[in-house]
Design a protein around this motif. Structure first.
Motif, PDB file in Angstrom:
ATOM      1  N   LYS A 101       0.827  -1.247   0.085  1.00 16.27           N
ATOM      2  CA  LYS A 101      -0.112  -0.007   0.143  1.00 16.27           C
ATOM      3  C   LYS A 101       0.919   1.321  -0.150  1.00 16.27           C
ATOM      4  O   LYS A 101       0.686   2.114  -0.758  1.00 16.27           O
ATOM      5  N   GLU A 102       2.101   1.145   0.812  1.00 15.07           N
ATOM      6  CA  GLU A 102       2.761   2.374   0.756  1.00 15.07           C
ATOM      7  C   GLU A 102       3.486   2.773  -0.521  1.00 15.07           C
ATOM      8  O   GLU A 102       3.601   3.873  -0.913  1.00 15.07           O
ATOM      9  N   LEU A 103       3.868   1.536  -1.025  1.00  5.70           N
ATOM     10  CA  LEU A 103       4.526   1.375  -2.379  1.00  5.70           C
ATOM     11  C   LEU A 103       3.503   2.112  -3.444  1.00  5.70           C
ATOM     12  O   LEU A 103       3.894   2.893  -4.300  1.00  5.70           O
ATOM     13  N   ALA A 104       2.379   1.640  -3.383  1.00  5.47           N
ATOM     14  CA  ALA A 104       1.089   2.113  -4.190  1.00  5.47           C
ATOM     15  C   ALA A 104       0.868   3.658  -4.244  1.00  5.47           C
ATOM     16  O   ALA A 104       1.040   4.306  -5.223  1.00  5.47           O
ATOM     17  N   ASP A 127       4.578   0.713  -9.814  1.00  8.41           N
ATOM     18  CA  ASP A 127       3.907   0.178 -10.978  1.00  8.41           C
ATOM     19  C   ASP A 127       2.822  -0.966 -10.739  1.00  8.41           C
ATOM     20  O   ASP A 127       3.216  -1.590  -9.464  1.00  8.41           O
ATOM     21  N   GLU A 128       2.104  -0.998 -11.651  1.00  4.43           N
ATOM     22  CA  GLU A 128       1.067  -2.078 -11.476  1.00  4.43           C
ATOM     23  C   GLU A 128       1.956  -3.380 -11.487  1.00  4.43           C
ATOM     24  O   GLU A 128       3.037  -3.338 -12.351  1.00  4.43           O
ATOM     25  N   PHE A 129       1.591  -4.392 -10.983  1.00  4.06           N
ATOM     26  CA  PHE A 129       2.328  -5.855 -10.855  1.00  4.06           C
ATOM     27  C   PHE A 129       3.692  -5.798 -10.273  1.00  4.06           C
ATOM     28  O   PHE A 129       4.587  -6.466 -10.399  1.00  4.06           O
ATOM     29  N   THR A 130       3.830  -4.744  -9.306  1.00  2.00           N
ATOM     30  CA  THR A 130       4.981  -4.896  -8.253  1.00  2.00           C
ATOM     31  C   THR A 130       4.513  -5.898  -7.197  1.00  2.00           C
ATOM     32  O   THR A 130       3.289  -5.707  -6.700  1.00  2.00           O
ATOM     33  N   VAL A 131       5.203  -7.023  -7.145  1.00  2.00           N
ATOM     34  CA  VAL A 131       4.820  -7.797  -6.108  1.00  2.00           C
ATOM     35  C   VAL A 131       5.666  -8.105  -4.980  1.00  2.00           C
ATOM     36  O   VAL A 131       6.960  -8.159  -5.063  1.00  2.00           O
ATOM     37  N   VAL A 132       5.117  -7.855  -3.788  1.00  2.00           N
ATOM     38  CA  VAL A 132       5.754  -7.967  -2.415  1.00  2.00           C
ATOM     39  C   VAL A 132       5.613  -9.343  -1.979  1.00  2.00           C
ATOM     40  O   VAL A 132       4.696  -9.760  -1.709  1.00  2.00           O
ATOM     41  N   ILE A 133       6.794  -9.933  -1.457  1.00  6.27           N
ATOM     42  CA  ILE A 133       6.787 -11.386  -0.760  1.00  6.27           C
ATOM     43  C   ILE A 133       7.669 -11.076   0.374  1.00  6.27           C
ATOM     44  O   ILE A 133       8.718 -10.560   0.443  1.00  6.27           O
ATOM     45  N   ALA A 134       7.267 -11.697   1.581  1.00  6.40           N
ATOM     46  CA  ALA A 134       7.805 -11.760   2.592  1.00  6.40           C
ATOM     47  C   ALA A 134       8.014 -13.124   3.142  1.00  6.40           C
ATOM     48  O   ALA A 134       7.231 -13.977   2.874  1.00  6.40           O
ATOM     49  N   ASP A 135       9.324 -13.301   3.844  1.00 10.34           N
ATOM     50  CA  ASP A 135       9.350 -14.746   4.403  1.00 10.34           C
ATOM     51  C   ASP A 135       8.580 -14.949   5.673  1.00 10.34           C
ATOM     52  O   ASP A 135       8.127 -16.075   5.890  1.00 10.34           O
ATOM     53  N   SER A 188       7.376 -21.123   6.141  1.00  8.49           N
ATOM     54  CA  SER A 188       6.413 -22.058   5.741  1.00  8.49           C
ATOM     55  C   SER A 188       5.207 -21.720   4.778  1.00  8.49           C
ATOM     56  O   SER A 188       4.601 -22.444   4.262  1.00  8.49           O
ATOM     57  N   GLY A 189       4.990 -20.544   4.893  1.00  7.63           N
ATOM     58  CA  GLY A 189       4.034 -19.853   4.115  1.00  7.63           C
ATOM     59  C   GLY A 189       4.433 -18.926   3.072  1.00  7.63           C
ATOM     60  O   GLY A 189       5.589 -18.410   3.097  1.00  7.63           O
ATOM     61  N   LEU A 190       3.602 -18.658   2.122  1.00  6.39           N
ATOM     62  CA  LEU A 190       3.871 -17.761   0.934  1.00  6.39           C
ATOM     63  C   LEU A 190       2.941 -16.591   1.351  1.00  6.39           C
ATOM     64  O   LEU A 190       1.781 -16.699   1.568  1.00  6.39           O
ATOM     65  N   TYR A 191       3.484 -15.543   1.562  1.00  4.55           N
ATOM     66  CA  TYR A 191       2.939 -14.136   1.991  1.00  4.55           C
ATOM     67  C   TYR A 191       3.116 -13.057   0.904  1.00  4.55           C
ATOM     68  O   TYR A 191       4.263 -12.643   0.745  1.00  4.55           O
ATOM     69  N   MET A 192       2.160 -12.637   0.199  1.00  2.00           N
ATOM     70  CA  MET A 192       2.439 -12.301  -1.155  1.00  2.00           C
ATOM     71  C   MET A 192       1.449 -10.931  -1.405  1.00  2.00           C
ATOM     72  O   MET A 192       0.215 -11.194  -1.158  1.00  2.00           O
ATOM     73  N   SER A 193       1.711  -9.691  -1.829  1.00  3.86           N
ATOM     74  CA  SER A 193       0.813  -8.675  -2.191  1.00  3.86           C
ATOM     75  C   SER A 193       1.157  -8.115  -3.412  1.00  3.86           C
ATOM     76  O   SER A 193       2.252  -7.778  -3.882  1.00  3.86           O
ATOM     77  N   ILE A 194       0.276  -8.265  -4.481  1.00  2.24           N
ATOM     78  CA  ILE A 194       0.317  -7.431  -5.668  1.00  2.24           C
ATOM     79  C   ILE A 194      -0.392  -6.230  -6.018  1.00  2.24           C
ATOM     80  O   ILE A 194      -1.483  -5.900  -5.384  1.00  2.24           O
ATOM     81  N   ILE A 195       0.252  -5.286  -6.266  1.00  5.33           N
ATOM     82  CA  ILE A 195      -0.359  -3.751  -6.477  1.00  5.33           C
ATOM     83  C   ILE A 195      -0.925  -3.882  -8.066  1.00  5.33           C
ATOM     84  O   ILE A 195      -0.169  -4.205  -8.796  1.00  5.33           O
ATOM     85  N   LEU A 196      -2.270  -3.424  -7.759  1.00  5.03           N
ATOM     86  CA  LEU A 196      -3.021  -3.324  -9.138  1.00  5.03           C
ATOM     87  C   LEU A 196      -3.405  -1.814  -9.419  1.00  5.03           C
ATOM     88  O   LEU A 196      -3.601  -1.110  -8.389  1.00  5.03           O
ATOM     89  N   ARG A 197      -3.755  -1.632 -10.734  1.00  2.00           N
ATOM     90  CA  ARG A 197      -4.370   0.031 -10.976  1.00  2.00           C
ATOM     91  C   ARG A 197      -5.534  -0.448 -11.759  1.00  2.00           C
ATOM     92  O   ARG A 197      -5.409  -0.212 -13.049  1.00  2.00           O
TER      93      ARG A 197
END
Ligand code: BTN
Length: 240
Positions: free
Chosen positions: A17-20, A25-33, A52-61
């Protein structure tokens, strides 16, 4: 697509959200361990242990009206299911509106957060996806142990593959989001249709039976007095 990998963050949705807001850009994907304060729908926390999990967020416009933001969540649910089935061979079920199940256990939750700017379309949307790739060594915490599951029982170094495949499948649907090319798959793989459920709306709840999912992804249910209601996912959740 641009992937940003973090060791740790409070929440990838929050970070994205901060990056957005800064114009990413759209399709910036943030992934954290790991996430120290991952969250889901209705303000619930999302258990996000290390690795053990995939935590990811995709910026969309997206160029869509706010009412259609549910298309993002549902397209993502189909994308995650397909990616899991392709990579692991395990059969997934989609629980309306945003959860993915394997063998009656929740392995993924999806949370889309949209920002409005007063115009007819969304300013940006953050698509957050949390997948339990393998069972954490210490197991799941007591409060979710009966509902949470994972794709694999043993550690697997496969997070990146899942993240990329989910993103690629989702991007394909997103290109023509309003065509809803994922609707049939969503309906066919939904595990709630024809089931007895409890509809929970804040502090009230009632028993109902699910009839079908309409073209706008509302869940049509019949209560015990035979009254039919179209449930809007923004207001209610269901328990099976
Ligand atoms: C739910 O089950 O209600 C949705 C859970 C969504 C969790 C994901 S993990 C990545 C992203 N960051 C968050 O804080 N939440 C989402």
């Amino acid at each position: 697509m641009k992937y940003i990998y973090l060791k740790e963050t409070e929440s990838t949705n929050k970070y994205a959200k901060e990056l957005a807001k800064q114009g990413a850009d759209e399709f910036t994907v943030v992934i954290a361990d790991r996430q120290t304060a991952g969250y889901g729908r209705m303000g619930r926390s999302f258990h996000s242990p290390d690795s053990s999990g995939l935590y990811m967020s995709i910026i969309l416009r997206p160029d869509i009206s706010p009412e259609k933001s549910l298309y993002i969540t549902t397209a993502a649910a189909v994308s995650v299911s397909r990616a899991i089935e392709e990579i692991s061979g395990k059969k997934c079920g989609i629980k309306w509106v945003n959860d993915i199940y394997i063998d009656s256990k929740k392995v993924c939750g999806i949370l889309t957060e949209a920002a409005f700017n007063g115009s007819d379309t969304l300013d940006y949307a953050i698509l957050g996806i949390g997948v339990n790739i393998y069972t954490p060594q210490e197991g799941f915490p007591a409060e979710i142990k009966n509902i949470a599951g994972s794709i694999y029982s043993e550690p697997a170094d496969i997070k990146k593959e899942f993240a990329e495949r989910i993103t690629v499948i989702f991007a394909e649907y997103y290109k023509d989001l309003e065509e809803k090319n994922f609707l049939d798959y969503y309906r066919e793989n939904n595990i709630v249709t024809g089931k007895k459920i409890k509809v929970i709306n804040g502090s009230t709840s009632y028993d109902a039976e699910t009839i079908y999912i309409d073209d706008e992804f509302r869940l049509i249910v019949k209560d015990q007095n035979e009254n039919t209601t179209a449930l809007d996912s923004g207001e209610v959740s269901i328990r099976m």
